[in-house]
Design a protein around this motif. Structure first.
Motif, PDB file in Angstrom:
ATOM      1  N   GLY A 455      -7.165  -5.712  -9.035  1.00 27.88           N
ATOM      2  CA  GLY A 455      -7.131  -5.992  -7.709  1.00 27.88           C
ATOM      3  C   GLY A 455      -5.727  -6.622  -7.337  1.00 27.88           C
ATOM      4  O   GLY A 455      -5.528  -7.158  -6.244  1.00 27.88           O
ATOM      5  N   LEU A 456      -4.827  -6.502  -8.287  1.00 24.97           N
ATOM      6  CA  LEU A 456      -3.447  -7.226  -8.093  1.00 24.97           C
ATOM      7  C   LEU A 456      -2.516  -5.952  -7.776  1.00 24.97           C
ATOM      8  O   LEU A 456      -1.309  -6.418  -7.298  1.00 24.97           O
ATOM      9  N   GLY A 457      -2.672  -4.846  -7.972  1.00 24.79           N
ATOM     10  CA  GLY A 457      -1.479  -3.948  -8.399  1.00 24.79           C
ATOM     11  C   GLY A 457      -0.937  -3.721  -6.726  1.00 24.79           C
ATOM     12  O   GLY A 457       0.230  -3.931  -6.485  1.00 24.79           O
ATOM     13  N   LEU A 458      -1.945  -3.404  -5.968  1.00 28.74           N
ATOM     14  CA  LEU A 458      -1.389  -3.279  -4.257  1.00 28.74           C
ATOM     15  C   LEU A 458      -0.996  -4.675  -3.729  1.00 28.74           C
ATOM     16  O   LEU A 458      -0.191  -4.777  -3.002  1.00 28.74           O
ATOM     17  N   ALA A 459      -1.660  -5.705  -4.132  1.00 27.25           N
ATOM     18  CA  ALA A 459      -1.269  -7.121  -3.701  1.00 27.25           C
ATOM     19  C   ALA A 459       0.073  -7.452  -4.190  1.00 27.25           C
ATOM     20  O   ALA A 459       0.822  -7.921  -3.492  1.00 27.25           O
ATOM     21  N   THR A 460       0.338  -7.029  -5.184  1.00 27.90           N
ATOM     22  CA  THR A 460       1.717  -7.162  -5.869  1.00 27.90           C
ATOM     23  C   THR A 460       2.740  -6.509  -5.123  1.00 27.90           C
ATOM     24  O   THR A 460       3.856  -7.009  -4.711  1.00 27.90           O
ATOM     25  N   ALA A 461       2.225  -5.116  -4.786  1.00 30.59           N
ATOM     26  CA  ALA A 461       3.388  -4.258  -4.121  1.00 30.59           C
ATOM     27  C   ALA A 461       3.379  -4.818  -2.722  1.00 30.59           C
ATOM     28  O   ALA A 461       4.716  -4.933  -2.085  1.00 30.59           O
ATOM     29  N   TYR A 462       2.544  -5.373  -1.909  1.00 29.32           N
ATOM     30  CA  TYR A 462       2.764  -6.076  -0.753  1.00 29.32           C
ATOM     31  C   TYR A 462       3.598  -7.120  -0.867  1.00 29.32           C
ATOM     32  O   TYR A 462       4.625  -7.356   0.041  1.00 29.32           O
ATOM     33  N   SER A 463       3.468  -8.270  -1.782  1.00 27.35           N
ATOM     34  CA  SER A 463       4.145  -9.153  -1.793  1.00 27.35           C
ATOM     35  C   SER A 463       5.686  -8.739  -2.006  1.00 27.35           C
ATOM     36  O   SER A 463       6.411  -9.583  -1.734  1.00 27.35           O
ATOM     37  N   VAL A 464       5.975  -8.128  -3.028  1.00 26.63           N
ATOM     38  CA  VAL A 464       7.315  -7.402  -3.532  1.00 26.63           C
ATOM     39  C   VAL A 464       7.917  -6.973  -2.216  1.00 26.63           C
ATOM     40  O   VAL A 464       9.166  -7.419  -1.847  1.00 26.63           O
ATOM     41  N   ILE A 465       7.207  -6.015  -1.412  1.00 26.63           N
ATOM     42  CA  ILE A 465       7.916  -5.528  -0.377  1.00 26.63           C
ATOM     43  C   ILE A 465       8.477  -6.421   0.774  1.00 26.63           C
ATOM     44  O   ILE A 465       9.498  -6.455   1.258  1.00 26.63           O
ATOM     45  N   LYS A 466       7.370  -7.337   0.814  1.00 30.34           N
ATOM     46  CA  LYS A 466       7.466  -8.403   1.891  1.00 30.34           C
ATOM     47  C   LYS A 466       8.867  -9.389   1.549  1.00 30.34           C
ATOM     48  O   LYS A 466       9.550  -9.527   2.531  1.00 30.34           O
ATOM     49  N   LYS A 467       8.854  -9.664   0.208  1.00 34.95           N
ATOM     50  CA  LYS A 467       9.801 -10.258  -0.098  1.00 34.95           C
ATOM     51  C   LYS A 467      11.299  -9.817   0.060  1.00 34.95           C
ATOM     52  O   LYS A 467      12.388 -10.425  -0.013  1.00 34.95           O
ATOM     53  N   HIS A 468      11.193  -8.343   0.075  1.00 34.33           N
ATOM     54  CA  HIS A 468      12.462  -7.700   0.099  1.00 34.33           C
ATOM     55  C   HIS A 468      12.967  -7.641   1.671  1.00 34.33           C
ATOM     56  O   HIS A 468      13.775  -6.829   1.851  1.00 34.33           O
ATOM     57  N   GLY A 470      10.803  -5.785   3.702  1.00 34.50           N
ATOM     58  CA  GLY A 470      10.540  -4.315   4.035  1.00 34.50           C
ATOM     59  C   GLY A 470       9.113  -4.516   4.438  1.00 34.50           C
ATOM     60  O   GLY A 470       8.293  -5.615   4.677  1.00 34.50           O
ATOM     61  N   TYR A 471       8.611  -3.183   4.675  1.00 38.77           N
ATOM     62  CA  TYR A 471       7.187  -3.111   5.151  1.00 38.77           C
ATOM     63  C   TYR A 471       6.514  -2.052   4.243  1.00 38.77           C
ATOM     64  O   TYR A 471       6.985  -1.134   3.705  1.00 38.77           O
ATOM     65  N   ILE A 472       5.114  -2.387   4.089  1.00 33.79           N
ATOM     66  CA  ILE A 472       4.338  -1.290   3.194  1.00 33.79           C
ATOM     67  C   ILE A 472       2.947  -1.056   4.313  1.00 33.79           C
ATOM     68  O   ILE A 472       2.296  -1.935   4.774  1.00 33.79           O
ATOM     69  N   THR A 473       2.923   0.385   4.448  1.00 42.21           N
ATOM     70  CA  THR A 473       1.712   0.639   5.463  1.00 42.21           C
ATOM     71  C   THR A 473       0.805   1.864   4.650  1.00 42.21           C
ATOM     72  O   THR A 473       1.413   2.423   3.645  1.00 42.21           O
ATOM     73  N   VAL A 474      -0.240   2.186   5.145  1.00 44.78           N
ATOM     74  CA  VAL A 474      -1.020   3.263   4.542  1.00 44.78           C
ATOM     75  C   VAL A 474      -1.952   3.992   5.314  1.00 44.78           C
ATOM     76  O   VAL A 474      -2.155   3.700   6.377  1.00 44.78           O
ATOM     77  N   ASP A 475      -1.819   5.328   4.986  1.00 50.03           N
ATOM     78  CA  ASP A 475      -2.537   6.343   6.021  1.00 50.03           C
ATOM     79  C   ASP A 475      -3.539   7.264   5.091  1.00 50.03           C
ATOM     80  O   ASP A 475      -3.033   8.015   4.009  1.00 50.03           O
ATOM     81  N   SER A 476      -4.791   7.092   5.423  1.00 53.20           N
ATOM     82  CA  SER A 476      -5.882   7.555   4.236  1.00 53.20           C
ATOM     83  C   SER A 476      -6.579   8.239   5.043  1.00 53.20           C
ATOM     84  O   SER A 476      -7.585   7.606   6.117  1.00 53.20           O
ATOM     85  N   ASN A 477      -7.394   9.423   4.435  1.00 50.43           N
ATOM     86  CA  ASN A 477      -8.653  10.067   5.131  1.00 50.43           C
ATOM     87  C   ASN A 477      -9.560  10.460   4.014  1.00 50.43           C
ATOM     88  O   ASN A 477      -9.085  10.973   2.969  1.00 50.43           O
ATOM     89  N   VAL A 478     -10.933  10.108   4.067  1.00 57.27           N
ATOM     90  CA  VAL A 478     -11.741  10.334   2.863  1.00 57.27           C
ATOM     91  C   VAL A 478     -11.612  11.779   2.779  1.00 57.27           C
ATOM     92  O   VAL A 478     -11.810  12.547   3.393  1.00 57.27           O
ATOM     93  N   ASN A 479     -11.737  12.158   1.357  1.00 56.57           N
ATOM     94  CA  ASN A 479     -11.638  13.454   0.989  1.00 56.57           C
ATOM     95  C   ASN A 479     -10.565  14.343   1.363  1.00 56.57           C
ATOM     96  O   ASN A 479     -10.510  15.574   1.283  1.00 56.57           O
ATOM     97  N   VAL A 480      -9.425  13.936   2.005  1.00 55.74           N
ATOM     98  CA  VAL A 480      -8.497  14.488   2.526  1.00 55.74           C
ATOM     99  C   VAL A 480      -7.177  14.117   1.467  1.00 55.74           C
ATOM    100  O   VAL A 480      -6.326  14.762   1.110  1.00 55.74           O
ATOM    101  N   GLY A 481      -6.769  12.457   1.420  1.00 57.29           N
ATOM    102  CA  GLY A 481      -5.811  12.149   0.751  1.00 57.29           C
ATOM    103  C   GLY A 481      -5.215  10.802   1.085  1.00 57.29           C
ATOM    104  O   GLY A 481      -5.576  10.351   2.021  1.00 57.29           O
ATOM    105  N   THR A 482      -4.400  10.368   0.425  1.00 57.50           N
ATOM    106  CA  THR A 482      -3.675   9.000   0.823  1.00 57.50           C
ATOM    107  C   THR A 482      -2.307   8.992   0.878  1.00 57.50           C
ATOM    108  O   THR A 482      -1.818   9.639  -0.166  1.00 57.50           O
ATOM    109  N   SER A 483      -1.683   8.398   1.741  1.00 58.94           N
ATOM    110  CA  SER A 483      -0.244   8.336   1.639  1.00 58.94           C
ATOM    111  C   SER A 483       0.182   6.805   1.813  1.00 58.94           C
ATOM    112  O   SER A 483      -0.247   6.049   2.761  1.00 58.94           O
ATOM    113  N   PHE A 484       1.002   6.269   1.028  1.00 58.15           N
ATOM    114  CA  PHE A 484       1.550   5.086   1.104  1.00 58.15           C
ATOM    115  C   PHE A 484       2.961   5.223   1.404  1.00 58.15           C
ATOM    116  O   PHE A 484       3.658   6.027   0.972  1.00 58.15           O
ATOM    117  N   PHE A 485       3.583   4.286   2.319  1.00 57.64           N
ATOM    118  CA  PHE A 485       4.767   4.353   3.020  1.00 57.64           C
ATOM    119  C   PHE A 485       5.549   2.989   2.975  1.00 57.64           C
ATOM    120  O   PHE A 485       5.086   1.723   3.089  1.00 57.64           O
TER     121      PHE A 485
END
Length: 518
Positions: A455-468, A470-485
């Motif tokens: 449970g640290l992978g995405l939390a790590t990503a969030y923290s790194v981007i925040k310290k840079h 920047g911003y990180i968001t997600v757009d996801s739909n069940v059985n369709v797919g996920t996009s991280f921005f």
């Protein structure tokens, strides 16, 4: 009387018209015209814009006084008094539609004429004042950022401002006089239970609820987090004549609160994570050092050597975990250099997919802006996101990675723009997707839906981007797919490509001082 009042006379009997003009002028009124036909009174009224028209119902020409007033009333707001000696019932009914201020039957005396004019002008002044108040109120309700819906005593809709129309997806003209309970499809904020609007209780002032958080299901099939309040409308005698509902869209506010809470969680872990990672790394250093010393004295064919290698691999995995913990600590602040982030994205993605059956399609802008970033930390972010995409099991075994220049942040990002332009990174898959109930928690530390995950992978990503910055968001739909921005601020520093790395081995002699607190 106010001598500034302007009166227009429409009378086809010249003697009566001249007499009327004389009487009015003697009493201080300004007569702006005397006409005898319907066409003439329309033209003169639009030209002079009088306060009052004395209109004979029967005029010369094809247009009578009532028809002329209908044309005039469509263009200007003016009061009218009809003059008549006789008229049929049908004509009188037509005259009522133009909402006259009065009727005067011929013949009439000065007292009757002046009294009727005075009442008409007074009524006109009150109507103008009321219309001014209505315009002021209407403008105010249209300008505020909350949705406002008013109903009558029967719960029928009488008014909606533009914000309410936008939130509900319906126009006032389409729902006027329909039940407000049929328009508003509202659910509890934390469940699928519908909210029952008991407007009868509110109207009786038995239950005037304080603002509450709800979910509004609009006609556009969007779920909007709102704050709903309702109050009864009273008349002058304190009688109940309806209800006013106020709807406030708090989606943006909720996102800001969630972002603040997430940042506070990360900050609270900083001290703990930093201390644990530091002490744990010291222990790992001793363990790995001893493993290396022992393994150097044992043959590679020995079973003990194999077990030592497994212990070394486990220690290295523990080292990776401590690096993630360090990211939360203040000591994990990025050491930025200016460069092309596309190179790090390509390397991290290729390495994450090595040994798998997955393919990646890269799409980078040819003139991608340079970015100020910590190469190691951004490598870790991209690696974690690509691994997540692989674990989502895309249907086509393909992952999409792109990077492009953008001038401004998307509207759904609630923070103020911190840079003139950004580099937008997208990592997408066609996998299982993320359930909407988990989407707001995926960046929280130690939150995971996987059986084997820290449970640290995405939390790590969030923290790194925040310290840079920047911003990180997600757009996801069940059985369709996920996009991280990821949105990284473009660098203002001029970028110069680095020279190729020197891979030659450097040898030398000298003294080394090692300092450590353990």
């Amino acid at each position: 009387m106010d001598k500034r009042h302007k009166i227009l006379i429409a009378e086809d009997e010249s003697i009566i018209a001249i007499d009327l003009q004389w009487r009015l002028e003697q009493n201080g009124f300004e007569v702006v015209g005397v006409v005898s036909s319907g066409d003439a009174v329309v033209e003169k009224a639009l030209e002079t814009k009088p306060d009052l028209i004395l209109m004979d119902i029967l005029l010369e020409g094809d247009m009578d006084g009532v028809s002329a007033m209908e044309v005039i009333g469509a263009s200007i707001d003016v009061s009218v008094i009809y003059l008549t000696s006789y008229s049929d019932q049908k004509t009188l009914q037509r005259a009522k539609i133009t909402e006259p201020s009065g009727y005067i039957l011929k013949p009439f005396g000065d007292r009757e004429l002046l009294a009727t004019i005075e009442m008409a002008l007074h009524k006109y002044a009150l109507e103008q004042k009321l219309k001014g108040s209505e315009r002021w109120l209407n403008t105010t309700l249209k300008a505020i950022s909350d949705g406002v819906i008013s109903t009558d005593i029967h719960d029928d809709i009488t008014f909606m401002n533009p914000v309410a129309e936008s939130l509900t997806g319906r126009k006032l003209d389409d729902v006027r006089n329909s039940k407000v309970t049929a328009l508003l499809e509202i659910y509890e904020a934390n469940s699928s239970e519908p909210v029952k609007l008991d407007l009868t209780a509110i109207a009786k002032n038995k239950d005037s609820p304080s603002p509450r958080a709800c979910v509004l299901h609009s006609r556009a099939k969007e779920n909007i987090l709102i704050q709903l309040s309702a109050s009864p409308i009273h008349d002058d005698t304190r009688g109940i004549v309806g209800t006013v509902l106020v709807i406030r869209d708090i989606s943006r506010q909720k996102k800001i609160e969630d972002e603040l809470l997430r940042a506070q969680k990360l900050d609270s872990l900083a001290v703990l994570a930093g201390g644990i990672a530091h002490d744990f790394n010291n222990l790992l250093t001793g363990i790995l050092g001893n493993i290396n010393l022992i393994s150097s004295e044992i043959s590679e064919d020995d079973d003990l050597y194999r077990m030592l290698m497994e212990a070394e691999n486990a220690s290295m995995r523990a080292k990776t975990l401590t690096h993630q913990l360090l990211t939360f600590a203040k000591g994990g602040a990025p050491v930025k250099t200016t460069g092309l982030i596309s190179e790090v994205i390509s390397e991290a993605t290729t390495f994450a997919l090595r040994g798998t059956k997955f393919e990646c399609s890269f799409d980078f802008d040819r003139d991608l802006c340079p970015v100020d970033f910590d190469e190691g930390q951004m490598y870790q972010v991209i690696y974690n996101l690509v691994i997540n995409a692989v674990q989502a099991k895309p249907r086509d075994n393909k992952i999409g990675v792109s990077a492009a220049n953008i001038a401004s942040l998307p509207s759904h990002i609630t923070h103020e723009q911190t840079a003139d332009s950004f580099v937008k990174i997208r990592i997408s898959d066609t996998g299982a997707g993320i359930d909407s109930k988990h989407e707001s928690k995926i960046f929280d530390p130690y939150f995971t839906t996987k059986k084997a995950g820290s449970g640290l992978g995405l939390a790590t990503a969030y923290s790194v981007i925040k310290k840079h910055g920047g911003y990180i968001t997600v757009d996801s739909n069940v059985n369709v797919g996920t996009s991280f921005f990821i949105f990284m601020p473009a660098s203002k520093t001029e970028y110069c490509p680095k020279p190729g790395k020197d891979h030659s081995l450097h040898e030398g002699y000298g003294k080394i001082l090692m300092m450590d607190d353990d």
